[in-house]
Write an enzyme that holds these catalytic residues in place. Structure first.
Site, short mmCIF file in Angstrom:
data_model
loop_
_atom_site.label_atom_id
_atom_site.label_comp_id
_atom_site.label_asym_id
_atom_site.label_seq_id
_atom_site.Cartn_x
_atom_site.Cartn_y
_atom_site.Cartn_z
CB CYS A 212 -0.87 0.09 0.98
SG CYS A 212 -3.05 1.19 0.97
CG HIS B 36 -3.43 -3.86 3.59
ND1 HIS B 36 -2.31 -3.04 4.41
CD2 HIS B 36 -4.03 -2.48 3.74
CE1 HIS B 36 -2.52 -1.77 3.95
NE2 HIS B 36 -3.47 -1.32 2.77
#
Length: 502
Positions: free
Chosen positions: A342, A426
């Protein structure tokens, strides 16, 4: 039973509210009770995306798993995601609605959210036999009581009995219980049913005289003394409960199957988010995970992870100031593994254009991946499923940055160049087959004779941990008394403890 409820409050942050709430949920569902968790307002950078695309605190997702129900936005209607010491993004019913200073939020906006939060709780109570609510911080934060929507404010409005949890491992738990009660108004005190001692070590008979005296002083009983439980890697809510130079929480490092261990260094960037991404690595036998903040700590690492962050530009500056950026560049040049997740993925790219999060404009990235990122106003919230390294992968996305991948080999939604990987996903490492394939790649690139365990199931390990929490409640709490509270509310006639709220 229908619509019963309980609020688990705490004498302090990190007293154990999240895990006690999860433990009660797991104990209840094992008794055949249809139960759901709830937290009106959560402040956390550790979040999760529900199946309907709503962002909630990861602690509530964990509690939903404990209750064996699908997490929804109803369980955490307000999520605050800090962007600095003084401001947070406000997420309402799973969607961002703006950025507010602490003064702006507590000065007015929080009060506007009271009715929506209460409506979510009442909707859950109509759907479930019991709703176990988690408070935030302490209910005795008297400076914030007027606009409270997560502790006594919601307890009063919903007529919820309250059990206060105290962490005895920190010391001073009797003063904390007494002081918390004595700083509440008579109306609030009438809902404080009693206490739960958390993280006790030693002979409980030595504690009992103090519990008797506390009962005499407050008129309230203690519903249980929960022992200190080692090795619980349950999702944290408000912060990283480890030393930067320690292992991930209290994970037990099992011996490796191969001749070598794998050493993983996680850069502890500012505003680190979803640090639970590395929990699945720490669960693997022979994998040692550390959080680090110095370049020399990357030297002996077989894999370096640059994790998610709520401030990608700030994290980039931190990596450069600390000398970690140069260390990462050396690793990439030497073909040594690096994984960006991310915000960490964004930092590894060539360029970032950010007029949204930091408003810094165009900022050079580390240049380790052929990726350019532009921050958009709309937040991407998704639960993608795909394939990488020949294995099925599930994950979740929470980001404003939109990545334009200009080269390299495809890797989930990002790319790979040599031994540098990057993705917005994630939770991908929780996919067991993919995690094992990824670790084999890391071991080969690092020259380690490491062999992933063929049977490690992260999901099964999480279930075992949740069962341990249920066992703690069942074996060390007065469950009959807790059930009466959930069904009937706080007992009548609880005495007032002076001086009360100022």
């Amino acid at each position: 039973m229908r619509g019963g409820g309980l609020l688990v409050a705490g004498t302090t942050s990190d007293a154990g509210k999240s895990v006690v709430t999860a433990g009660i949920c797991r104990w209840l569902v094992r008794q055949g009770v249809k139960v759901a968790p709830f937290k009106g307002q959560n402040m956390s950078l550790n979040s999760f995306v529900t199946r309907e695309g709503a962002e909630i605190g990861r602690a509530q997702a964990m509690q939903a798993q404990a209750a064996r129900v699908e997490p929804t936005a109803l369980m955490n209607p307000v999520l605050l995601k800090p962007g600095s010491d003084r401001s947070s993004q406000v997420v309402l019913m799973g969607k961002p609605v703006g950025e507010l200073s602490a003064r702006g939020y507590h000065g007015g906006r929080q009060g506007e959210l009271f009715e929506p939060v209460l409506a979510c709780l009442e909707e859950l109570r109509g759907m479930y036999d019991a709703v176990i609510c988690e408070g935030a911080g302490s209910p005795a934060e008297i400076n914030l009581r007027r606009t409270d929507i997560v502790n006594m404010g919601i307890a009063r409005a919903a007529k919820l009995p309250v059990v206060v949890v105290g962490d005895i491992d920190r010391g001073g738990v009797f003063a904390q219980f007494f002081g918390t009660t004595a700083l509440l108004s008579p109306e609030d005190q009438s809902l404080i049913a009693g206490y739960l001692v958390n993280k006790f070590r030693g002979d409980v008979t030595l504690l009992e005289p103090g519990l008797d005296m506390l009962h005499g002083l407050t008129g309230r009983r203690t519903f249980g003394v929960l022992p200190y439980a080692h090795g619980l890697g349950i999702d944290e809510e408000d912060g990283l409960r480890v030393s930067l130079r320690g292992t991930v929480r209290e994970s037990v490092v099992a011996p490796p199957l191969g001749a070598d261990v794998l050493r993983v260094a996680v850069c502890a960037v500012p505003l680190m988010s979803n640090f639970t991404d590395v929990d699945a690595l720490a669960a693997e036998p022979g994998v040692v995970v550390r959080f680090v903040d110095r370049p020399e700590e990357l030297v002996d690492a077989d894999l370096v992870v640059v994790p998610g962050t709520r401030g990608t530009v700030k994290a980039l500056a931190w990596l450069r100031e600390r000398g970690l950026a140069d260390a990462l560049a050396r690793r990439a040049a030497e073909g040594r593994p690096v994984l960006g997740i991310c915000g960490g993925f964004q930092a590894l790219g060539e360029r970032i254009e950010d007029d949204v999060e930091s408003k810094a404009g165009v900022v050079d990235g580390l240049g380790l991946l052929p990726v350019r990122v532009r921050f958009g106003v709309e937040k991407t919230l998704a639960r993608p499923v795909g394939e990488a390294l020949g294995e099925r992968v599930e994950g979740y996305e929470i980001h404003h940055g939109v990545a334009e991948v200009l080269g390299g080999d495809a890797f989930l939604d990002g790319c790979r160049v040599g031994s540098v990987w990057g993705t917005h996903w994630h939770g991908s490492l929780e996919s067991d087959g993919f995690r094992r394939a990824f670790l084999r790649e890391v071991a080969a690139a690092a020259g380690r004779r490491f062999v992933p365990a063929p049977d490690t199931s992260f999901g099964a390990l999480r279930e075992e941990q949740l069962d341990r929490l249920g066992d703690l409640i069942e074996e060390h709490a007065d469950t009959d008394a807790l059930l009466r509270l959930i069904e009937r509310g706080a007992p009548e006639g609880l005495p007032f403890v002076p001086p009360g709220a100022p």
